[in-house]
Design a protein around this motif. Structure first.
Motif, PDB file in Angstrom:
ATOM      1  N   ARG A 213       1.326   4.059  16.918  1.00  0.00           N
ATOM      2  CA  ARG A 213       0.541   3.315  15.928  1.00  0.00           C
ATOM      3  C   ARG A 213       0.991   3.669  14.509  1.00  0.00           C
ATOM      4  O   ARG A 213       1.127   2.795  13.645  1.00  0.00           O
ATOM      5  N   LEU A 214       1.246   4.946  14.269  1.00  0.00           N
ATOM      6  CA  LEU A 214       1.711   5.396  12.958  1.00  0.00           C
ATOM      7  C   LEU A 214       3.053   4.769  12.605  1.00  0.00           C
ATOM      8  O   LEU A 214       3.217   4.170  11.533  1.00  0.00           O
ATOM      9  N   PHE A 215       4.031   4.899  13.493  1.00  0.00           N
ATOM     10  CA  PHE A 215       5.375   4.432  13.137  1.00  0.00           C
ATOM     11  C   PHE A 215       5.485   2.913  13.165  1.00  0.00           C
ATOM     12  O   PHE A 215       6.287   2.344  12.409  1.00  0.00           O
ATOM     13  N   ASP A 216       4.675   2.250  13.984  1.00  0.00           N
ATOM     14  CA  ASP A 216       4.626   0.788  13.895  1.00  0.00           C
ATOM     15  C   ASP A 216       4.146   0.350  12.517  1.00  0.00           C
ATOM     16  O   ASP A 216       4.666  -0.607  11.934  1.00  0.00           O
ATOM     17  N   ARG A 217       3.150   1.062  11.973  1.00  0.00           N
ATOM     18  CA  ARG A 217       2.639   0.708  10.647  1.00  0.00           C
ATOM     19  C   ARG A 217       3.655   1.057   9.565  1.00  0.00           C
ATOM     20  O   ARG A 217       3.806   0.319   8.584  1.00  0.00           O
ATOM     21  N   LEU A 218       4.358   2.176   9.715  1.00  0.00           N
ATOM     22  CA  LEU A 218       5.397   2.507   8.739  1.00  0.00           C
ATOM     23  C   LEU A 218       6.506   1.462   8.751  1.00  0.00           C
ATOM     24  O   LEU A 218       7.065   1.122   7.700  1.00  0.00           O
ATOM     25  N   ASP A 219       6.826   0.918   9.935  1.00  0.00           N
ATOM     26  CA  ASP A 219       7.811  -0.164  10.003  1.00  0.00           C
ATOM     27  C   ASP A 219       7.274  -1.411   9.291  1.00  0.00           C
ATOM     28  O   ASP A 219       8.032  -2.114   8.592  1.00  0.00           O
ATOM     29  N   TRP A 220       6.007  -1.697   9.475  1.00  0.00           N
ATOM     30  CA  TRP A 220       5.372  -2.832   8.790  1.00  0.00           C
ATOM     31  C   TRP A 220       5.429  -2.647   7.276  1.00  0.00           C
ATOM     32  O   TRP A 220       5.719  -3.584   6.527  1.00  0.00           O
ATOM     33  N   LEU A 221       5.174  -1.432   6.818  1.00  0.00           N
ATOM     34  CA  LEU A 221       5.237  -1.136   5.383  1.00  0.00           C
ATOM     35  C   LEU A 221       6.668  -1.257   4.864  1.00  0.00           C
ATOM     36  O   LEU A 221       6.902  -1.723   3.749  1.00  0.00           O
ATOM     37  N   THR A 222       7.631  -0.844   5.683  1.00  0.00           N
ATOM     38  CA  THR A 222       9.030  -1.009   5.299  1.00  0.00           C
ATOM     39  C   THR A 222       9.349  -2.476   5.055  1.00  0.00           C
ATOM     40  O   THR A 222       9.972  -2.846   4.049  1.00  0.00           O
ATOM     41  N   ASP A 223       8.922  -3.338   5.974  1.00  0.00           N
ATOM     42  CA  ASP A 223       9.171  -4.771   5.809  1.00  0.00           C
ATOM     43  C   ASP A 223       8.489  -5.289   4.541  1.00  0.00           C
ATOM     44  O   ASP A 223       9.076  -6.075   3.789  1.00  0.00           O
ATOM     45  N   ARG A 224       7.276  -4.843   4.289  1.00  0.00           N
ATOM     46  CA  ARG A 224       6.527  -5.332   3.133  1.00  0.00           C
ATOM     47  C   ARG A 224       7.178  -4.906   1.822  1.00  0.00           C
ATOM     48  O   ARG A 224       7.183  -5.649   0.841  1.00  0.00           O
ATOM     49  N   LEU A 225       7.743  -3.691   1.807  1.00  0.00           N
ATOM     50  CA  LEU A 225       8.261  -3.119   0.568  1.00  0.00           C
ATOM     51  C   LEU A 225       9.764  -3.326   0.372  1.00  0.00           C
ATOM     52  O   LEU A 225      10.320  -2.892  -0.627  1.00  0.00           O
ATOM     53  N   THR A 226      10.404  -3.988   1.305  1.00  0.00           N
ATOM     54  CA  THR A 226      11.845  -4.204   1.178  1.00  0.00           C
ATOM     55  C   THR A 226      12.175  -5.053  -0.043  1.00  0.00           C
ATOM     56  O   THR A 226      13.136  -4.768  -0.773  1.00  0.00           O
ATOM     57  N   ASP A 227      11.371  -6.077  -0.285  1.00  0.00           N
ATOM     58  CA  ASP A 227      11.685  -7.015  -1.374  1.00  0.00           C
ATOM     59  C   ASP A 227      10.639  -7.021  -2.476  1.00  0.00           C
ATOM     60  O   ASP A 227      10.705  -7.859  -3.380  1.00  0.00           O
ATOM     61  N   GLN A 228       9.671  -6.124  -2.426  1.00  0.00           N
ATOM     62  CA  GLN A 228       8.709  -6.012  -3.515  1.00  0.00           C
ATOM     63  C   GLN A 228       8.507  -4.543  -3.845  1.00  0.00           C
ATOM     64  O   GLN A 228       8.495  -3.683  -2.964  1.00  0.00           O
ATOM     65  N   ARG A 229       8.337  -4.260  -5.127  1.00  0.00           N
ATOM     66  CA  ARG A 229       8.347  -2.873  -5.578  1.00  0.00           C
ATOM     67  C   ARG A 229       7.056  -2.138  -5.223  1.00  0.00           C
ATOM     68  O   ARG A 229       7.082  -0.941  -4.899  1.00  0.00           O
TER      69      ARG A 229
END
Length: 354
Positions: A213-229
């Motif tokens: 659950r933790l690393f799935d959410r960190l992956d989600w955050l990675t996607d969200r923050l790839t193109d926005q600061r």
């Protein structure tokens, strides 16, 4: 939006009982965080009997605690240091309470108390829940007002506006509140509290579930923050503050001590650059004391780390490596300005990146 966390010195089953040599893991079960807080609010209109009044209250924190660290950052970004002075407890504590052992004579110089527990008991004799930081204490009475830290940080933005510094950023702007609340909710459940659910898991099954659950959410955050600061909008908001205090503790503590070890933060390029961007922003990295952070977790959680040995690593100098996220645009403080250098630096005996 309701969020539950906080660092506790004592408390019933399900609490984070931050007791040296104490018990944190319930064999066979999942970690469940106690959700009961003193919900009294300090507001501009004083609806709960505690009006905003500069100098009347004292914010009790430990620099080791991620939940308290949020209040330290928000207070500093908004320029509330003079209006809301701070009482700083040490990084470790015993079964009863956080203690003011950093101060001369082991007493907070304003409240005159050795233990934060005394402020809780003064309002609620025999208080049976956890003695948590952060908490706000009413100086004239010596009584705790609130330890509902999620609401406390929002109230610093929405209720203390008359005492914000000139150029203070909008950390919880009205037009973004729904989006900020939504991000805060999932980040709390899966990341802020998720690392504890890994570290305090009482079975392999509970740990496996929390880990994924933790690393799935960190992956989600990675996607969200790839193109926005930043997490919400093009400026720093409350959402960034709440994520940062977990990320900054990830490699020194959570990766090893809590077994959150699929990758280090420094091995997740997007989140690592995002965290460095915030760390190098005035008001964030200058609130961090890595020595206090490591001592708290490794010395206090003795059923996880029986020897109490505090690791010397990792090398933390890489927090100052350029992050390159300026290319994504965004303005850290929006139409505002950076805060001035901190009036209350971290422990001068420590270098910030020890």
């Amino acid at each position: 939006m309701r969020e539950d966390g906080g660092e506790r010195a004592t408390g019933p089953e399900g609490d984070v009982g931050e007791e040296t040599g104490g018990k944190y893991v319930e064999p066979g079960g999942e970690f469940t965080r106690d959700q009961r807080y003193i919900a009294t609010r300090i507001t501009a209109d004083g609806r709960d009997g505690y009006p905003v009044e500069p100098g009347r209250y004292r914010l009790a924190v430990s620099r080791a605690c991620p939940w308290a660290n949020r209040l330290i950052i928000v207070r500093r970004l908004l320029g509330l240091e003079a209006a809301l002075p701070m009482a700083v407890a040490g990084p470790t504590h015993d079964a009863r309470s956080w203690t003011f052992d950093l101060d001369p004579g082991g007493r907070d110089p304003v409240l005159g108390i050795e233990r934060l527990q005394e402020a809780y008991f003064k309002r609620f004799p025999g208080y049976e829940r956890g003695i948590t930081v952060p908490a706000i204490v009413d100086v004239p009475t010596g009584q705790v007002v609130t330890n509902d830290y999620a609401q406390m940080s929002l109230d610093l933005s929405t209720q203390w506006g008359a005492y914000h510094r000139e150029g203070a950023p909008q950390l919880y702007p009205e037009h973004l509140r729904a989006a900020i609340d939504e991000v805060n909710d999932v980040v709390f459940r899966d990341v802020n509290n998720g690392v504890y659910r890994c570290g305090f898991a009482g079975s392999q099954e509970a740990y496996d579930k929390a880990y994924h659950r933790l690393f799935d959410r960190l992956d989600w955050l990675t996607d969200r923050l790839t193109d926005q600061r930043y997490l919400v909008g093009d400026t720093i908001t409350e959402a960034d503050v709440r994520l940062f205090t977990t990320l900054v503790r990830f490699d020194p503590v959570y990766h090893g001590h809590f077994k959150c070890n699929r990758q280090k933060l420094s091995e997740m390029p997007v989140l690592w650059a995002y965290a460095r961007d915030l760390f190098q922003t005035p008001g964030f990295g200058d609130t961090i004391d890595f020595d206090h952070i490591k001592r708290h977790y490794y010395e206090v959680h003795r059923d996880i780390n029986p020897t109490g040995i505090v690791p010397l690593g990792p090398d933390l100098s890489n927090w100052l490596i350029p992050h390159g996220r300026e290319s994504l645009g965004g303005r850290p403080f929006g139409d505002g300005t950076p805060p001035p250098p901190p009036a209350e630096p971290v422990d001068p005996a420590h270098t910030p990146l020890r």
